[in-house]
Design a protein around this motif. Structure first.
Motif, PDB file in Angstrom:
ATOM      1  N   GLU A   1      -4.735  45.367  81.470  1.00 14.55           N
ATOM      2  CA  GLU A   1      -4.022  44.419  80.616  1.00 14.55           C
ATOM      3  C   GLU A   1      -3.741  43.127  81.378  1.00 14.55           C
ATOM      4  N   ILE A   2      -3.679  42.038  80.644  1.00  6.84           N
ATOM      5  CA  ILE A   2      -3.271  40.757  81.218  1.00  6.84           C
ATOM      6  C   ILE A   2      -1.935  40.377  80.604  1.00  6.84           C
TER       7      ILE A   2
ATOM      8  N   ARG B   1     -11.865  32.251  84.239  1.00  6.34           N
ATOM      9  CA  ARG B   1     -11.190  33.325  83.505  1.00  6.34           C
ATOM     10  C   ARG B   1     -12.178  34.361  83.000  1.00  6.34           C
ATOM     11  N   ALA B   2     -13.356  33.920  82.580  1.00  5.05           N
ATOM     12  CA  ALA B   2     -14.381  34.865  82.116  1.00  5.05           C
ATOM     13  C   ALA B   2     -14.850  35.758  83.264  1.00  5.05           C
TER      14      ALA B   2
ATOM     15  N   GLU C   1     -12.040  38.313  84.245  1.00 11.70           N
ATOM     16  CA  GLU C   1     -11.861  39.435  83.323  1.00 11.70           C
ATOM     17  C   GLU C   1     -12.766  40.605  83.693  1.00 11.70           C
ATOM     18  N   ARG C   2     -13.979  40.308  84.127  1.00 16.69           N
ATOM     19  CA  ARG C   2     -14.899  41.381  84.523  1.00 16.69           C
ATOM     20  C   ARG C   2     -14.483  41.984  85.869  1.00 16.69           C
TER      21      ARG C   2
ATOM     22  N   ALA D   1     -10.794  44.016  85.729  1.00 16.93           N
ATOM     23  CA  ALA D   1     -10.573  44.767  84.489  1.00 16.93           C
ATOM     24  C   ALA D   1      -9.692  45.995  84.692  1.00 16.93           C
TER      25      ALA D   1
ATOM     26  N   VAL E   1      -2.542  42.634  85.874  1.00 22.12           N
ATOM     27  CA  VAL E   1      -2.653  41.189  86.059  1.00 22.12           C
ATOM     28  C   VAL E   1      -1.475  40.495  85.403  1.00 22.12           C
TER      29      VAL E   1
ATOM     30  N   ASP F   1      -5.716  34.583  75.176  1.00 20.28           N
ATOM     31  CA  ASP F   1      -6.370  35.874  75.020  1.00 20.28           C
ATOM     32  C   ASP F   1      -5.688  36.982  75.800  1.00 20.28           C
ATOM     33  N   ALA F   2      -4.506  36.733  76.338  1.00 14.77           N
ATOM     34  CA  ALA F   2      -3.800  37.742  77.124  1.00 14.77           C
ATOM     35  C   ALA F   2      -3.376  38.915  76.249  1.00 14.77           C
ATOM     36  N   THR F   3      -3.318  40.090  76.867  1.00 17.69           N
ATOM     37  CA  THR F   3      -2.873  41.290  76.146  1.00 17.69           C
ATOM     38  C   THR F   3      -1.433  41.135  75.686  1.00 17.69           C
TER      39      THR F   3
END
Length: 585
Positions: A370-371, A519-520, A523-524, A527, A531, A543-545
């Protein structure tokens, strides 16, 4: 001051040998006037050339022994004093390294630097002189008095008048000098602070055309220090003339009364010459003691400042673990096992001396994959919240739990080994790019360093530098742009491969294109980690969780971007100030 001499214990052998050498040197110097008196009384007066030669050879031998002992003693005193200062600096640095940010805020960087350098230098200087004088001066004084009395007790009454005068003079000077020496060290702190601010802030100073203002500040601090130094030196400078005046009057009195005793036949000319020599030794030993008393007040002030550091216990310290409610122990999973949850449980924090808490009743849970983003106005406590996780500060209320374990029950080293922290101000160290990236993981291979640089979108500008990742970096990354420093700081955290990533407004200097690519790629890469991102730009965290909105240290809302647009007025205001309605949707 005596508390610090525990750092002299490793040099006990040197000190013992030094004292023995000084003892021999003192005996040789005390013996020489007696030999001279015998040469005059027995050899010169009777014209016995053979006796004069024999005594002369003995005097040369005694002088050579004394000189050799003096040279060896000087070497040993310097070796012991420099070793003492080296050990003291190391211990002081290690103690300061254990300070929390609260202690750093209390003392200030300029004062800590001054105490580690100038104050310890003062102690080293005094110790070097003290080791040479602490036995030779008393021995020369006491031994000289004994030998002088043995030569002529009546003439020794001159010392009964001289010694009290010198003692009172030394006491008065030291009493007036100690407070001024303390003031000098404080003013030196101030001068270092102004100088440090001027050097580190030179870009801002010139950009705002405030060079003249900074010069005035430095001049004021410099003049304050100079004025205090002149005052104390004016007091101490009077000591030597007074001592020399008393010494010269003492010699005049000895010659005057001694000549009368020689004329009356109560004293031989050789004994008078020896008596004058002993008087010189006695008075010069008192002058050496006076010189030491000039240095001791400043050293005492420096020692008090150093002891203040040692007496300050870190407010954040490892202690015996408590039994945890969930797992039954205060231990994290093994290092190769990921952390499963980070929980803020009604956390409250206030800076020392602050009237209101910076953070109040903060509660949320962040899990791997999760972010969790944190956003809010200036001064809402975003960066402070992040600094509580690695225990840069300690909370006042509530708990921060890592897998159900209160982080205050964990060793700081174990806790921070799980964290990759990118601070709001990107700080780099002098060295190469690779060394800076490996700062968080010194075992990282070249491939891992290159991978971290690639994810952080730093590969291109690193490749353009001469030497690539082995290219040197100036102190503080002065030869890099803000965005480049941020990307290298992110690469440093990535190379560590931690369980928890903390990004404190770490994308603010990046353009939108680089920000999106970074950021892209992140994310990988992250994961499976927890974060937390502090950000000012809504586009960074849309786009954060989970987004936590802070307002004046309190949680104003928690949810996704779309949820907060519906439920949180503070978040809607932030979004409206940055994005159009179309972009926000």
């Amino acid at each position: 001051m005596l508390k610090l001499y525990r750092f002299l214990r490793p040099f006990r052998f040197f000190v013992a040998l030094l004292l023995a050498l000084l003892f021999l040197q003192s005996l040789s110097e005390l013996y020489l006037p007696t030999l001279m008196a015998d040469m005059v009384n027995t050899g010169v007066i009777t014209g016995d050339s053979g006796y004069i030669m024999r005594i002369g050879v003995i005097m040369l031998f005694v002088a050579a022994v004394g000189g050799s002992c003096s040279v060896a003693a000087s070497y040993l005193s310097a070796k012991a004093a420099t070793g003492f200062s080296r050990n003291l600096r190391g211990a002081l640095f290690a103690h300061v390294e254990g300070f929390s940010l609260q202690e750093f805020d209390r003392f200030g960087a300029a004062s800590l630097i001054t105490r580690t350098t100038n104050d310890i230098g003062q102690l080293q200087q005094v110790l070097t002189i003290m080791l040479r004088m602490m036995i030779s001066a008393p021995l020369m004084c006491v031994g000289g008095i004994i030998m002088a009395v043995a030569r002529n007790a009546h003439l020794s009454l001159v010392f009964a008048a001289v010694v009290p005068i010198l003692a009172v003079t030394i006491f008065v000077m030291a009493r007036r000098g100690i407070p001024l020496y303390r003031a000098i060290q404080v003013k030196l702190d101030r001068l270092n602070q102004v100088l440090r601010e001027n050097l580190t802030g030179i870009r801002v100073i010139r950009a705002f055309n405030r060079v003249a203002h900074q010069q005035a500040r430095f001049t004021q601090a410099n003049e304050d220090l100079t004025e205090a130094a002149i005052r104390v030196n004016r007091i101490m400078a009077a000591l030597m003339p007074i001592m020399m005046l008393v010494l010269n009057f003492s010699i005049i009195a000895i010659v005057w009364f001694g000549s009368l005793r020689v004329e009356s036949g109560d004293m031989l000319i050789g004994d008078l010459m020896a008596f004058i020599q002993y008087a010189m030794l006695i008075l010069f030993s008192l002058m050496m003691a006076a010189f030491l008393f000039v240095l001791i007040p400043r050293a005492a002030a420096s020692a008090a400042r150093i002891n203040e550091i040692f007496d300050t216990a870190p407010t954040i310290d490892d202690h015996a673990p408590k039994i945890d409610n969930l797992s039954g122990s205060a231990a994290l999973p093994p290092a190769d096992s990921p952390v499963s949850a980070l929980t803020f449980d009604h956390v409250t924090f206030a800076y020392p001396g602050a009237e209101q808490p910076v953070l109040s009743d903060i509660s949320f849970t962040a899990c791997p994959g999760e972010i969790t983003a944190i956003i809010g106005g200036t001064g809402s406590g975003k960066s402070t919240l992040l600094s509580l996780i690695p225990r840069l500060y300690d909370i006042e209320g509530g708990r921060i739990l890592l897998d159900g374990v209160d982080i205050r029950d964990l060793a700081q080293q174990d806790l921070r080994a799980r964290i990759g922290y990118v601070s709001q101000k990107a700080l780099l160290f002098s060295g190469t790019i690779a060394e800076n990236v490996r700062y968080g993981n010194k075992a990282a291979s070249d491939e891992e360093v290159l991978q971290a640089l690639s994810i952080a979108q730093a590969s291109a500008f690193v490749a353009d530098r001469s030497g690539g990742m082995d290219a040197p970096i100036a102190q503080g990354g002065a030869d890099l742009s803000g965005g480049q420093k941020q990307r290298l700081s992110i690469a440093r955290a990535l190379a560590r491969k931690p369980d928890i990533y903390l990004f404190d407004d770490s994308f603010s200097a990046l353009d939108f294109k680089t920000d999106a690519k970074l950021r892209a790629a992140l994310e990988r890469e992250i994961a499976g980690a927890i974060v937390l991102i502090v950000a000012q730009r809504v586009t960074t965290i849309m786009d954060a969780t989970r987004i936590i909105v802070l307002d004046q240290g309190r949680v104003a809302g928690i949810g996704t971007h779309r949820e907060l647009l519906k439920t949180c007025d503070v978040y809607r205001e932030i979004v409206a100030s940055q994005l159009s309605e179309e972009d926000a949707a």
